[in-house]
Design a protein around this motif. Structure first.
Motif, mmCIF file in Angstrom:
data_model
loop_
_atom_site.group_PDB
_atom_site.id
_atom_site.type_symbol
_atom_site.label_atom_id
_atom_site.label_comp_id
_atom_site.label_asym_id
_atom_site.label_seq_id
_atom_site.Cartn_x
_atom_site.Cartn_y
_atom_site.Cartn_z
ATOM 1 N N ASP A 119 0.838 -1.216 0.000
ATOM 2 C CA ASP A 119 0.000 0.000 0.000
ATOM 3 C C ASP A 119 0.872 1.265 0.000
ATOM 4 O O ASP A 119 0.590 2.256 -0.704
ATOM 5 C CB ASP A 119 -0.923 -0.006 1.218
ATOM 6 C CG ASP A 119 -1.996 -1.074 1.117
ATOM 7 O OD1 ASP A 119 -2.260 -1.537 -0.014
ATOM 8 O OD2 ASP A 119 -2.563 -1.475 2.168
ATOM 9 N N ARG A 120 1.963 1.257 0.809
ATOM 10 C CA ARG A 120 2.844 2.432 0.872
ATOM 11 C C ARG A 120 3.540 2.663 -0.478
ATOM 12 O O ARG A 120 3.672 3.804 -0.946
ATOM 13 C CB ARG A 120 3.874 2.232 1.985
ATOM 14 C CG ARG A 120 4.732 3.473 2.243
ATOM 15 C CD ARG A 120 5.685 3.232 3.404
ATOM 16 N NE ARG A 120 4.971 2.941 4.642
ATOM 17 C CZ ARG A 120 4.979 1.792 5.246
ATOM 18 N NH1 ARG A 120 5.643 0.767 4.712
ATOM 19 N NH2 ARG A 120 4.310 1.598 6.376
ATOM 20 N N ALA A 121 3.946 1.545 -1.118
ATOM 21 C CA ALA A 121 4.627 1.688 -2.406
ATOM 22 C C ALA A 121 3.678 2.229 -3.475
ATOM 23 O O ALA A 121 4.081 3.020 -4.341
ATOM 24 C CB ALA A 121 5.200 0.339 -2.837
ATOM 25 N N ARG A 122 2.426 1.838 -3.425
ATOM 26 C CA ARG A 122 1.451 2.342 -4.394
ATOM 27 C C ARG A 122 1.199 3.833 -4.183
ATOM 28 O O ARG A 122 1.086 4.614 -5.150
ATOM 29 C CB ARG A 122 0.150 1.560 -4.252
ATOM 30 C CG ARG A 122 0.211 0.160 -4.824
ATOM 31 C CD ARG A 122 -1.054 -0.602 -4.516
ATOM 32 N NE ARG A 122 -1.024 -1.945 -5.100
ATOM 33 C CZ ARG A 122 -1.937 -2.885 -4.870
ATOM 34 N NH1 ARG A 122 -2.948 -2.626 -4.011
ATOM 35 N NH2 ARG A 122 -1.825 -4.050 -5.443
ATOM 36 N N ARG A 125 4.224 5.730 -5.400
ATOM 37 C CA ARG A 125 4.295 5.709 -6.861
ATOM 38 C C ARG A 125 3.268 6.649 -7.459
ATOM 39 O O ARG A 125 3.540 7.338 -8.473
ATOM 40 C CB ARG A 125 4.073 4.273 -7.354
ATOM 41 C CG ARG A 125 4.142 4.117 -8.854
ATOM 42 C CD ARG A 125 5.491 4.566 -9.386
ATOM 43 N NE ARG A 125 5.576 4.420 -10.837
ATOM 44 C CZ ARG A 125 6.498 4.986 -11.595
ATOM 45 N NH1 ARG A 125 7.434 5.769 -11.029
ATOM 46 N NH2 ARG A 125 6.532 4.786 -12.894
ATOM 47 N N ALA A 126 2.085 6.703 -6.836
ATOM 48 C CA ALA A 126 1.043 7.584 -7.362
ATOM 49 C C ALA A 126 1.423 9.046 -7.206
ATOM 50 O O ALA A 126 1.091 9.910 -8.043
ATOM 51 C CB ALA A 126 -0.281 7.306 -6.653
ATOM 52 N N SER A 127 2.172 9.387 -6.119
ATOM 53 C CA SER A 127 2.568 10.783 -5.897
ATOM 54 C C SER A 127 3.815 11.164 -6.679
ATOM 55 O O SER A 127 4.203 12.325 -6.724
ATOM 56 C CB SER A 127 2.802 11.029 -4.404
ATOM 57 O OG SER A 127 3.883 10.223 -3.940
ATOM 58 N N GLY A 128 4.492 10.170 -7.268
ATOM 59 C CA GLY A 128 5.686 10.423 -8.059
ATOM 60 C C GLY A 128 6.971 10.391 -7.289
ATOM 61 O O GLY A 128 8.056 10.549 -7.872
ATOM 62 N N SER A 129 6.892 10.161 -5.979
ATOM 63 C CA SER A 129 8.101 10.115 -5.166
ATOM 64 C C SER A 129 8.667 8.711 -5.013
ATOM 65 O O SER A 129 9.752 8.528 -4.448
ATOM 66 C CB SER A 129 7.827 10.684 -3.768
ATOM 67 O OG SER A 129 6.790 9.943 -3.128
ATOM 68 N N GLN A 133 10.357 0.086 -9.326
ATOM 69 C CA GLN A 133 11.041 -1.101 -8.798
ATOM 70 C C GLN A 133 10.588 -1.405 -7.376
ATOM 71 O O GLN A 133 10.370 -2.572 -7.017
ATOM 72 C CB GLN A 133 12.556 -0.877 -8.822
ATOM 73 C CG GLN A 133 13.330 -2.085 -8.313
ATOM 74 C CD GLN A 133 14.836 -1.862 -8.345
ATOM 75 O OE1 GLN A 133 15.300 -0.785 -8.759
ATOM 76 N NE2 GLN A 133 15.576 -2.855 -7.912
ATOM 77 N N ARG A 134 10.450 -0.371 -6.542
ATOM 78 C CA ARG A 134 9.998 -0.605 -5.175
ATOM 79 C C ARG A 134 8.576 -1.173 -5.161
ATOM 80 O O ARG A 134 8.254 -2.039 -4.365
ATOM 81 C CB ARG A 134 10.057 0.705 -4.388
ATOM 82 C CG ARG A 134 9.650 0.536 -2.931
ATOM 83 C CD ARG A 134 9.814 1.809 -2.166
ATOM 84 N NE ARG A 134 9.392 1.623 -0.774
ATOM 85 C CZ ARG A 134 9.431 2.591 0.154
ATOM 86 N NH1 ARG A 134 9.867 3.822 -0.184
ATOM 87 N NH2 ARG A 134 9.050 2.327 1.388
ATOM 88 N N LEU A 135 7.721 -0.669 -6.078
ATOM 89 C CA LEU A 135 6.359 -1.198 -6.155
ATOM 90 C C LEU A 135 6.356 -2.664 -6.587
ATOM 91 O O LEU A 135 5.615 -3.484 -6.042
ATOM 92 C CB LEU A 135 5.543 -0.346 -7.132
ATOM 93 C CG LEU A 135 4.095 -0.804 -7.382
ATOM 94 C CD1 LEU A 135 3.290 -0.787 -6.067
ATOM 95 C CD2 LEU A 135 3.412 0.085 -8.440
ATOM 96 N N ASP A 136 7.213 -3.008 -7.567
ATOM 97 C CA ASP A 136 7.273 -4.407 -8.030
ATOM 98 C C ASP A 136 7.793 -5.328 -6.924
ATOM 99 O O ASP A 136 7.304 -6.459 -6.752
ATOM 100 C CB ASP A 136 8.178 -4.499 -9.254
ATOM 101 C CG ASP A 136 7.568 -3.799 -10.472
ATOM 102 O OD1 ASP A 136 6.344 -3.569 -10.456
ATOM 103 O OD2 ASP A 136 8.329 -3.481 -11.407
ATOM 104 N N ASP A 137 8.791 -4.850 -6.150
ATOM 105 C CA ASP A 137 9.318 -5.682 -5.056
ATOM 106 C C ASP A 137 8.249 -5.925 -3.985
ATOM 107 O O ASP A 137 8.131 -7.037 -3.436
ATOM 108 C CB ASP A 137 10.533 -4.992 -4.431
ATOM 109 C CG ASP A 137 11.736 -4.965 -5.380
ATOM 110 O OD1 ASP A 137 11.711 -5.758 -6.352
ATOM 111 O OD2 ASP A 137 12.655 -4.170 -5.151
#
Length: 354
Positions: A119-122, A125-129, A133-137
């Protein structure tokens, strides 16, 4: 004009027209009260011993190793299919279940942590920060946690099934012949707990080789009482053993093509064998060919002063020697065999009061 017939007159006329003439009735009654002696072929019966056998014998086996914790049957008990006859306990299985439950709880905690990271990675990623790769991991870690939990639950289901397989069930309806274990005994997977005679029973006949050509499938057999009692009890005539109505009827169901010790083996089906002991011997009559015999109804024999007589049409009583009762087999009617005293063509009559 012809007179009209009343209904009663019509009924009387119909009865008179359908009834045989008085002379025919007298002739029918006369034929029933006299017999012309003629030899006729009869089945030559031989007494043999047969044993009560089960068509099939099966074993109730263990599916897991362990210790017999509950033996619920004994020899002679009747069981039904899927009835529990014993219980096997393996103390290691409950411990394995407890260990697997603990591992599943740990994996569920890892899955919860992986969900938070995903959830944190999404959000990042949505905010652009955040990076892709972190989302895929985080997504991969989440998938791994779910797969590990599924595998652990499947492993727990295997152990739980092994625990349920500790119940040893009867594979068929029948009767317990032997119990091969005791309470507290250690058993291995596949070890027999009890032998069961399936509830279909037959009489197994062992006939001399010379009778092999006479016995066929479908032939009738006569079965005596239990306890090796005579096939027929004592009756009329000195050489007679019994009356045929006390016999049970059976049928040869199978003739085995291989001889054993000079004997042909055959199975016969008879009703009421479920109450017999498996292996119990019973006296049986089987047909071993045909022969000519003179037979008369047993109530036509006059017994006086220890001698048997029959009455001819002229009222003369002649002594005869009677043999055994020939029972009714199939479509062949039975009667009392006369060994001597009558000649073919003699006409005998029913005695008065017979």
């Amino acid at each position: 004009m012809s007179r009209r017939r009343t209904p009663l007159t019509l009924i009387a006329t119909l009865l008179l027209s359908t009834a045989p003439p008085y002379g025919v009735q007298a002739q029918m009654k006369a034929d029933a009260d006299r017999i012309t002696v003629q030899p006729r072929p009869v089945e030559d019966l031989k007494a043999v011993f047969a044993t009560v056998e089960s068509v099939h014998e099966t074993l109730a086996r263990t599916r897991i190793g362990g210790t017999i914790a509950g033996l619920k049957v004994k020899e002679g008990d009747k069981v039904t299919m899927d009835q529990v006859v014993a219980t096997v306990r393996d103390p290691k299985l409950p411990l394995q279940l407890a260990a697997l439950d603990a591992r599943i709880q740990a994996l569920q905690a890892q899955q919860h942590q992986a969900e938070l990271e995903l959830d944190r990675a999404r959000q990042l990623r949505a905010s652009g920060s955040g990076t892709q790769q972190r989302l895929d991991d985080a997504q991969a870690a989440m998938d791994v946690a779910r797969a590990q939990i599924a595998a652990m639950r499947a492993e727990r289901a295997v152990v739980d099934q092994q625990l349920r397989e500790g119940d040893v069930s009867a594979p068929a309806n029948g009767r317990i012949l032997q119990v091969k274990v005791i309470d507290g005994a250690v058993v291995l997977p596949g070890e027999p707990v009890a032998s069961i005679a399936v509830e279909t029973y037959v009489l197994r006949l062992h006939l001399p080789e010379r009778h092999a050509r006479f016995i066929h499938e479908g032939d009738p057999v006569l079965v005596g009482d239990r306890g090796l009692a005579p096939v027929t009890p004592s009756g009329v005539g000195a050489a007679q053993e019994a009356k045929a109505p006390n016999l049970k009827r059976g049928t040869v169901r199978q003739v085995y093509p291989e001889m054993a010790n000079g004997q042909v083996v055959a199975d016969a089906t008879v009703t009421g064998l479920g109450d017999f002991f498996v292996g119990e011997r019973v006296r049986v009559y089987v047909a071993t060919g045909t022969r000519d015999a003179v037979m008369v109804p047993s109530d036509w024999i006059i017994r006086r002063f220890g001698t048997d007589f029959v009455r001819l049409t002229d009222g003369t009583e002649i002594p005869v020697q009677v043999g055994n009762t020939i029972p009714t087999i199939g479509d062949q009617s039975g009667g009392l065999e006369v060994l001597s005293g009558l000649r073919p063509g003699d006409v005998i009559v029913r005695p008065e009061g017979g």
